[in-house]
Design a protein around this motif. Structure first.
Motif, PDB file in Angstrom:
ATOM      1  N   LEU A  65      30.399 -12.537 -50.267  1.00 40.98           N
ATOM      2  CA  LEU A  65      29.272 -12.194 -49.452  1.00 40.98           C
ATOM      3  C   LEU A  65      28.876 -10.934 -49.276  1.00 40.98           C
ATOM      4  CD1 LEU A  65      29.975 -14.664 -46.302  1.00 40.98           C
ATOM      5  CD2 LEU A  65      28.309 -15.002 -48.376  1.00 40.98           C
ATOM      6  N   LEU A 119      23.406 -13.412 -45.207  1.00 41.10           N
ATOM      7  CA  LEU A 119      24.653 -13.813 -44.681  1.00 41.10           C
ATOM      8  C   LEU A 119      24.784 -15.180 -44.238  1.00 41.10           C
ATOM      9  CD1 LEU A 119      27.473 -12.476 -43.616  1.00 41.10           C
ATOM     10  CD2 LEU A 119      26.252 -11.952 -41.634  1.00 41.10           C
ATOM     11  N   VAL A 120      23.624 -15.735 -43.561  1.00 37.94           N
ATOM     12  CA  VAL A 120      23.799 -16.883 -42.973  1.00 37.94           C
ATOM     13  C   VAL A 120      23.914 -18.123 -44.054  1.00 37.94           C
ATOM     14  CG1 VAL A 120      22.770 -18.702 -41.444  1.00 37.94           C
ATOM     15  CG2 VAL A 120      22.645 -16.424 -40.824  1.00 37.94           C
ATOM     16  N   LEU A 123      27.262 -18.090 -45.810  1.00 41.60           N
ATOM     17  CA  LEU A 123      28.260 -18.911 -45.204  1.00 41.60           C
ATOM     18  C   LEU A 123      28.265 -20.219 -45.303  1.00 41.60           C
ATOM     19  CD1 LEU A 123      28.365 -16.410 -41.937  1.00 41.60           C
ATOM     20  CD2 LEU A 123      30.237 -16.679 -43.557  1.00 41.60           C
ATOM     21  N   ARG A 126      29.161 -21.074 -48.898  1.00 44.40           N
ATOM     22  CA  ARG A 126      30.644 -21.111 -49.000  1.00 44.40           C
ATOM     23  C   ARG A 126      31.216 -22.422 -48.339  1.00 44.40           C
ATOM     24  NH1 ARG A 126      34.559 -16.895 -49.065  1.00 44.40           N
ATOM     25  NH2 ARG A 126      32.834 -15.388 -49.310  1.00 44.40           N
ATOM     26  N   ARG A 127      30.615 -22.948 -47.115  1.00 35.95           N
ATOM     27  CA  ARG A 127      31.136 -24.066 -46.736  1.00 35.95           C
ATOM     28  C   ARG A 127      30.960 -25.256 -47.579  1.00 35.95           C
ATOM     29  NH1 ARG A 127      35.021 -24.382 -42.350  1.00 35.95           N
ATOM     30  NH2 ARG A 127      34.755 -26.322 -41.330  1.00 35.95           N
TER      31      ARG A 127
END
Length: 374
Positions: A65, A119-120, A123, A126-127
């Motif tokens: 990130l 960033l959001v 994430l 990534r999840r």
């Protein structure tokens, strides 16, 4: 309409004239300011270049990130930051100073929106990358998540830019608030199920393939959608539950059982000798300890039943599979029957004894009652 445009043109011409006059009349200071801005810009470029070379492309099995944030840093923001930094060393004329400030404000708002968005979504990605069976469901939700994130961050950036440029945004914010409330009330059910789906996918109370129990139903999760979750019940039919309704209930995830507790209750006859009664817990513990994957908890006398002396045996099966628990419970039960037969302990069953009494209340032996004459 022409008058405001004319005044704006006059202001722009005046500002350009003042700035040009400063550049031509005080060229040494202007060149010094340009040199400082250039040096800051080169330093920022080198910092970005070095960060992209040093930061790994992946971290913990997912895209980095921090590297993504550095990569999304715009050249416009670096230039605006360099010019703003130069203004602290060189005294610019008013119009040129306001131009640099406005440019930096716009660049900072745009860059901040890009960073927050990256960033959001990073994430979320990534999840999704670690989602396993849920990655497909989370991937289906990415479109809506991206739209929501884009609307929020760019709307905030636009309001910040307009506010710093001197535009009165109070009415705009109030209108957006009223419109948002109206849209939220109109789509309350849809948004409730959507956020419930995101809660399931991120918080993961259960996953696709887990066996869950809720209300009076038990089944295996087959699909987690944006509005509903589909569950295959033990009897074979497919149950479709709204995500909001499902999370409103107490959900037991049977797949995450680490060990299973087994309780066996039984009774023995009242004629059992006291010494043998006291020794029964030790015999029961030995039976449980002899079984594989079983951990003894306790065995104790629990009370005087109507026709039995009641005992309770509790032990744990240390493997989560239901089949292992069933097999262990059966093995322990059979071993108890076998051991009690060796000890001469009899299991109690419901019995009823009838006594015959004379008119005065004295008990009479039925075998001694003479047969009445016919």
């Amino acid at each position: 309409m022409a008058d405001p445009l004319g005044r704006a043109a006059v202001r722009a011409e005046r500002a350009f004239g003042e700035s040009w006059a400063w550049i031509t009349q005080d060229s040494g200071e202007a060149l010094f300011g340009a040199a400082i801005a250039g040096a800051i810009l080169v330093a920022l470029w080198l910092l970005k270049w070095g960060a992209l070379r040093l930061l790994p492309r992946e971290f913990a099995g997912a895209p980095s990130l921090l590297r993504a944030l550095v990569a999304r840093t715009l050249s416009l923001f670096l230039i605006a930051a360099a010019l703003d930094g130069a203004t602290h060393a060189v005294a610019l004329p008013g119009p040129l100073m306001r131009l640099v400030d406005n440019l930096f404000t716009i660049a900072l708002a745009v860059q901040g929106a890009l960073w927050i968005r990256e960033l959001v979504l990073g994430l979320v990605h990534r999840r999704a990358g670690h989602g396993g069976e849920d990655a497909v469901a989370l991937g289906n939700a990415m479109g809506i998540i991206t739209v929501l994130v884009n609307v929020v961050v760019w709307l905030l950036a636009a309001i910040l830019i307009l506010d710093n440029l001197g535009v009165n945004v109070t009415a705009l914010v109030a209108g957006l608030g009223v419109g948002g409330i109206a849209i939220g009330l109109a789509a309350q059910g849809i948004f409730s199920d959507l956020f419930a789906a995101l809660a399931i996918l991120f918080d993961r109370p259960f996953r696709v393939g887990d066996t869950i129990s809720y209300g009076t139903s038990t089944g295996t999760v087959e699909h987690i959608g944006l509005k509903t979750t589909r569950i295959r019940s033990l009897s074979g039919e497919q149950l479709v539950m709204a995500n909001t309704k499902l999370l409103e209930q107490q959900v037991a995830n049977l797949r995450r059982i680490e060990e299973r507790r087994v309780v066996l209750n039984f009774g023995i006859v009242y004629q059992t000798p006291p010494d043998l009664l006291e020794a029964l817990p030790g015999h029961l513990q030995a039976i449980v300890d002899a079984q594989a994957d079983c951990r003894f908890d306790r065995a104790a006398f629990t009370g005087f039943g109507p026709s039995s002396l009641d005992f309770e045996l509790i032990f744990f099966v240390t493997v989560p599979e239901l089949e292992a628990m069933t097999a262990a419970r059966q093995a322990v039960g059979f071993a108890i029957v076998r051991r009690f037969a060796e000890l001469g302990v009899e299991f109690a069953y419901p019995t009823q004894t009838t006594f015959t009494a004379a008119p005065d209340g004295r008990l009479i032996d039925p075998t001694q009652i003479a047969e009445r004459p016919r």
